[in-house]
Design a protein around this motif. Structure first.
Motif, PDB file in Angstrom:
ATOM      1  N   LEU A 188      42.690  26.178  34.344  1.00  0.00           N
ATOM      2  CA  LEU A 188      43.636  27.172  33.854  1.00  0.00           C
ATOM      3  C   LEU A 188      43.024  28.555  34.035  1.00  0.00           C
ATOM      4  CD1 LEU A 188      46.237  27.987  32.289  1.00  0.00           C
ATOM      5  CD2 LEU A 188      44.872  27.775  30.188  1.00  0.00           C
ATOM      6  N   PHE A 189      43.704  29.406  34.807  1.00  0.00           N
ATOM      7  CA  PHE A 189      43.260  30.777  34.998  1.00  0.00           C
ATOM      8  C   PHE A 189      44.002  31.660  33.994  1.00  0.00           C
ATOM      9  CE2 PHE A 189      42.429  28.705  39.014  1.00  0.00           C
ATOM     10  CZ  PHE A 189      41.182  29.198  39.380  1.00  0.00           C
ATOM     11  N   PHE A 197      39.625  35.058  33.724  1.00  0.00           N
ATOM     12  CA  PHE A 197      38.805  33.936  33.279  1.00  0.00           C
ATOM     13  C   PHE A 197      39.374  32.632  33.843  1.00  0.00           C
ATOM     14  CE2 PHE A 197      38.303  37.321  30.287  1.00  0.00           C
ATOM     15  CZ  PHE A 197      36.998  37.256  29.831  1.00  0.00           C
ATOM     16  N   VAL A 198      38.502  31.622  33.924  1.00  0.00           N
ATOM     17  CA  VAL A 198      38.950  30.285  34.299  1.00  0.00           C
ATOM     18  C   VAL A 198      38.443  29.306  33.252  1.00  0.00           C
ATOM     19  CG1 VAL A 198      36.918  29.904  35.792  1.00  0.00           C
ATOM     20  CG2 VAL A 198      38.994  28.505  36.092  1.00  0.00           C
ATOM     21  N   CYS A 199      39.346  28.431  32.803  1.00  0.00           N
ATOM     22  CA  CYS A 199      39.007  27.379  31.850  1.00  0.00           C
ATOM     23  C   CYS A 199      39.068  26.044  32.580  1.00  0.00           C
ATOM     24  CB  CYS A 199      39.980  27.398  30.671  1.00  0.00           C
ATOM     25  SG  CYS A 199      39.705  26.079  29.460  1.00  0.00           S
ATOM     26  N   THR A 200      37.938  25.353  32.673  1.00  0.00           N
ATOM     27  CA  THR A 200      37.870  24.090  33.394  1.00  0.00           C
ATOM     28  C   THR A 200      38.265  22.929  32.486  1.00  0.00           C
ATOM     29  OG1 THR A 200      35.522  23.896  32.862  1.00  0.00           O
ATOM     30  CG2 THR A 200      36.096  24.987  34.938  1.00  0.00           C
ATOM     31  N   SER A 201      38.396  21.760  33.083  1.00  0.00           N
ATOM     32  CA  SER A 201      38.877  20.585  32.349  1.00  0.00           C
ATOM     33  C   SER A 201      37.931  20.170  31.225  1.00  0.00           C
ATOM     34  CB  SER A 201      39.085  19.417  33.316  1.00  0.00           C
ATOM     35  OG  SER A 201      37.885  19.120  34.006  1.00  0.00           O
ATOM     36  N   ASP A 202      36.661  20.538  31.321  1.00  0.00           N
ATOM     37  CA  ASP A 202      35.704  20.185  30.271  1.00  0.00           C
ATOM     38  C   ASP A 202      35.659  21.218  29.148  1.00  0.00           C
ATOM     39  OD1 ASP A 202      34.511  22.252  31.592  1.00  0.00           O
ATOM     40  OD2 ASP A 202      32.695  21.173  32.170  1.00  0.00           O
ATOM     41  N   GLY A 203      36.568  22.222  29.206  1.00  0.00           N
ATOM     42  CA  GLY A 203      36.648  23.210  28.156  1.00  0.00           C
ATOM     43  C   GLY A 203      35.779  24.429  28.361  1.00  0.00           C
ATOM     44  N   ILE A 205      34.703  28.002  29.672  1.00  0.00           N
ATOM     45  CA  ILE A 205      35.437  29.211  30.041  1.00  0.00           C
ATOM     46  C   ILE A 205      34.470  30.206  30.683  1.00  0.00           C
ATOM     47  CG2 ILE A 205      36.857  31.132  29.227  1.00  0.00           C
ATOM     48  CD1 ILE A 205      37.766  29.383  26.917  1.00  0.00           C
ATOM     49  N   ASP A 206      34.760  30.595  31.921  1.00  0.00           N
ATOM     50  CA  ASP A 206      33.915  31.532  32.654  1.00  0.00           C
ATOM     51  C   ASP A 206      34.728  32.742  33.085  1.00  0.00           C
ATOM     52  OD1 ASP A 206      31.543  29.968  32.590  1.00  0.00           O
ATOM     53  OD2 ASP A 206      32.343  28.710  34.205  1.00  0.00           O
ATOM     54  N   LYS A 207      34.074  33.888  33.092  1.00  0.00           N
ATOM     55  CA  LYS A 207      34.696  35.109  33.579  1.00  0.00           C
ATOM     56  C   LYS A 207      34.420  35.241  35.073  1.00  0.00           C
ATOM     57  CE  LYS A 207      35.157  40.023  32.438  1.00  0.00           C
ATOM     58  NZ  LYS A 207      34.684  41.133  31.564  1.00  0.00           N
ATOM     59  N   ILE A 208      35.490  35.519  35.853  1.00  0.00           N
ATOM     60  CA  ILE A 208      35.314  35.597  37.298  1.00  0.00           C
ATOM     61  C   ILE A 208      35.676  36.963  37.862  1.00  0.00           C
ATOM     62  CG2 ILE A 208      35.585  33.125  37.672  1.00  0.00           C
ATOM     63  CD1 ILE A 208      38.453  33.550  38.398  1.00  0.00           C
ATOM     64  N   SER A 209      36.216  37.860  37.019  1.00  0.00           N
ATOM     65  CA  SER A 209      36.511  39.217  37.472  1.00  0.00           C
ATOM     66  C   SER A 209      36.658  40.135  36.264  1.00  0.00           C
ATOM     67  CB  SER A 209      37.781  39.271  38.322  1.00  0.00           C
ATOM     68  OG  SER A 209      38.086  40.608  38.692  1.00  0.00           O
ATOM     69  N   ASN A 239      36.486  41.017  44.765  1.00  0.00           N
ATOM     70  CA  ASN A 239      37.898  41.370  44.829  1.00  0.00           C
ATOM     71  C   ASN A 239      38.134  42.259  46.040  1.00  0.00           C
ATOM     72  OD1 ASN A 239      38.251  40.143  42.194  1.00  0.00           O
ATOM     73  ND2 ASN A 239      37.380  42.000  41.323  1.00  0.00           N
ATOM     74  N   THR A 240      38.990  41.794  46.961  1.00  0.00           N
ATOM     75  CA  THR A 240      39.274  42.545  48.184  1.00  0.00           C
ATOM     76  C   THR A 240      40.756  42.882  48.236  1.00  0.00           C
ATOM     77  OG1 THR A 240      37.522  41.342  49.338  1.00  0.00           O
ATOM     78  CG2 THR A 240      39.103  42.554  50.690  1.00  0.00           C
ATOM     79  N   ILE A 241      41.085  44.173  48.376  1.00  0.00           N
ATOM     80  CA  ILE A 241      42.477  44.592  48.472  1.00  0.00           C
ATOM     81  C   ILE A 241      43.039  44.184  49.840  1.00  0.00           C
ATOM     82  CG2 ILE A 241      44.060  46.553  48.510  1.00  0.00           C
ATOM     83  CD1 ILE A 241      42.207  48.011  46.623  1.00  0.00           C
ATOM     84  N   ILE A 242      44.203  43.497  49.814  1.00  0.00           N
ATOM     85  CA  ILE A 242      44.842  43.096  51.068  1.00  0.00           C
ATOM     86  C   ILE A 242      46.206  43.765  51.256  1.00  0.00           C
ATOM     87  CG2 ILE A 242      43.610  40.893  51.246  1.00  0.00           C
ATOM     88  CD1 ILE A 242      46.038  39.509  50.051  1.00  0.00           C
ATOM     89  N   PHE A 243      46.847  44.206  50.161  1.00  0.00           N
ATOM     90  CA  PHE A 243      48.116  44.946  50.254  1.00  0.00           C
ATOM     91  C   PHE A 243      48.124  46.020  49.167  1.00  0.00           C
ATOM     92  CE2 PHE A 243      49.259  40.587  51.640  1.00  0.00           C
ATOM     93  CZ  PHE A 243      49.609  40.869  52.951  1.00  0.00           C
ATOM     94  N   ARG A 244      48.757  47.160  49.471  1.00  0.00           N
ATOM     95  CA  ARG A 244      48.812  48.273  48.532  1.00  0.00           C
ATOM     96  C   ARG A 244      50.265  48.657  48.220  1.00  0.00           C
ATOM     97  NH1 ARG A 244      43.790  50.871  48.131  1.00  0.00           N
ATOM     98  NH2 ARG A 244      42.260  50.256  49.732  1.00  0.00           N
ATOM     99  N   GLY A 245      50.451  49.332  47.079  1.00  0.00           N
ATOM    100  CA  GLY A 245      51.763  49.848  46.710  1.00  0.00           C
ATOM    101  C   GLY A 245      52.795  48.775  46.435  1.00  0.00           C
ATOM    102  N   VAL A 246      52.424  47.739  45.660  1.00  0.00           N
ATOM    103  CA  VAL A 246      53.290  46.578  45.419  1.00  0.00           C
ATOM    104  C   VAL A 246      53.662  46.515  43.941  1.00  0.00           C
ATOM    105  CG1 VAL A 246      53.471  44.071  45.556  1.00  0.00           C
ATOM    106  CG2 VAL A 246      52.215  45.337  47.326  1.00  0.00           C
ATOM    107  N   HIS A 247      54.956  46.342  43.669  1.00  0.00           N
ATOM    108  CA  HIS A 247      55.442  46.213  42.294  1.00  0.00           C
ATOM    109  C   HIS A 247      55.259  44.789  41.773  1.00  0.00           C
ATOM    110  CE1 HIS A 247      57.874  47.066  38.764  1.00  0.00           C
ATOM    111  NE2 HIS A 247      58.627  46.018  39.044  1.00  0.00           N
ATOM    112  N   SER A 248      55.558  43.812  42.605  1.00  0.00           N
ATOM    113  CA  SER A 248      55.342  42.402  42.285  1.00  0.00           C
ATOM    114  C   SER A 248      55.248  41.637  43.599  1.00  0.00           C
ATOM    115  CB  SER A 248      56.472  41.834  41.407  1.00  0.00           C
ATOM    116  OG  SER A 248      57.709  41.857  42.093  1.00  0.00           O
TER     117      SER A 248
END
Length: 317
Positions: A188-189, A197-203, A205-209, A239-248
């Motif tokens: 679960l991200f 953060f990512v929460c793995t199946s064993d509970g 929780i790690d921060k990834i960004s 973290n690498t930007i691949i597109f800019r100026g995006v609402h969603s």
């Protein structure tokens, strides 16, 4: 000759205009279930940032809360507030989650459930002991539904009782604004004001960004996030930007769809090609709130309803 359907009883002097299609023009929330049903609703708060709306309900008015559209069968179903659950409040459906015979709506006043078999609304009053009732996103993992609030992560039972608690280990998100969830297999991200953060199946929780992405999507074993109107590719804590100026945005296989509010850009990332779609091409409305890219349809959510585009008929997927 304005395209209205009018109904009148025999020997009656009164006529009634029969509503066709959606009963609300602004569409901000969308969900695609496992039976290829598209679910739609609106959140006045997400559109305006205000909880107040001049056209609140009155005693003689029953409005549609959400709609379901089966694209293959071309069948539309509207679900009405027959029990006046939204009577004292505006319709603010921030997120939709459908599982089995239950449709959950995340609103500014908690979770409301609709039993599709019994055709009844069920209010959840289990949030009164928590500081924040507004639900921004929902995600199901196993038999639990995770709720994103402005003050942390809550967990709700996947049944009509909808009991709510704070899961062990999730106290670290207390008083943190939760933006969005994404599930990849058993992981679960969680993106929030404190980062990703990512929460793995064993509970664990790690921060990834450190970036608090407003939206995250997992596609083709790759995680993407929207932050400050830029789309990032997230990998190996970089973290690498691949597109800019995006609402969603949304993504499916090697395609990205970028919402620029007035237009949408479909990008074939593999072949470095792109196409634009706007009101000139038949998209209804002048403001695109969001766009969803499915296996067959691209769906535009606008201030004048919904537009469908069978994009895979014209673009090799």
């Amino acid at each position: 000759n304005v395209g209205l359907l009018i109904k009148a009883e025999r020997n009656s002097y009164f006529c009634e205009i029969v509503s066709l299609g959606l009963n609300f023009s602004d569409v901000t929330s969308i969900y695609l279930d496992q039976n290829n049903n598209w679910w739609f609703s609106d959140s006045y708060f997400k559109r305006t940032g205000s909880l107040f709306y001049k056209n609140k309900y009155n005693l003689n008015e029953t409005k549609s809360i959400m709609s379901k559209w089966n694209y293959n069968d071309k069948e539309l179903s509207n679900f009405y507030d027959t029990e006046n659950i939204f009577f004292n409040n505006n319709v603010n459906v921030n997120s939709i989650l459908v599982y089995g015979d239950l449709a959950y709506l995340g609103t500014m006043d908690g979770v409301i459930c609709y039993n599709l078999l019994d055709k009844k609304w069920i209010e959840n009053n289990n949030l009164t002991s928590f500081s924040d009732k507004a639900i921004w996103d929902m995600e199901i993992v196993g038999d639990e539904i995770f709720l994103a609030t402005s003050s942390g992560v809550l967990v709700m039972d996947n049944d009509e009782e909808m009991n709510i608690s704070i899961k062990d280990g999730f106290e670290k998100f207390k008083n943190k604004e939760i933006y969005s969830f994404e599930v990849n297999q058993e992981n679960l991200f969680i993106t929030c004001s404190a980062g990703l953060f990512v929460c793995t199946s064993d509970g664990k929780i790690d921060k990834i960004s450190d970036l608090g992405f407003k939206k995250i999507i997992f596609n083709n074993n790759q995680l993407y996030g929207l932050y400050n109107k830029n789309i990032y590719k997230i990998e190996n804590n970089n973290n690498t930007i691949i597109f800019r100026g995006v609402h969603s945005f949304d993504t499916f296989n090697n395609f990205f769809v970028l919402n620029k509010i007035k237009k949408v850009i479909l990008v074939d990332d593999l072949n470095n090609m792109q196409w634009e779609y706007s009101s000139i091409d038949g998209v209804v409305g002048s403001f695109i709130y969001d766009v969803k890219l499915g296996a067959e349809q691209m769906v535009f959510l606008t201030n004048k309803g919904i537009s469908f585009y069978e994009w895979t008929r014209y673009h090799e997927n």
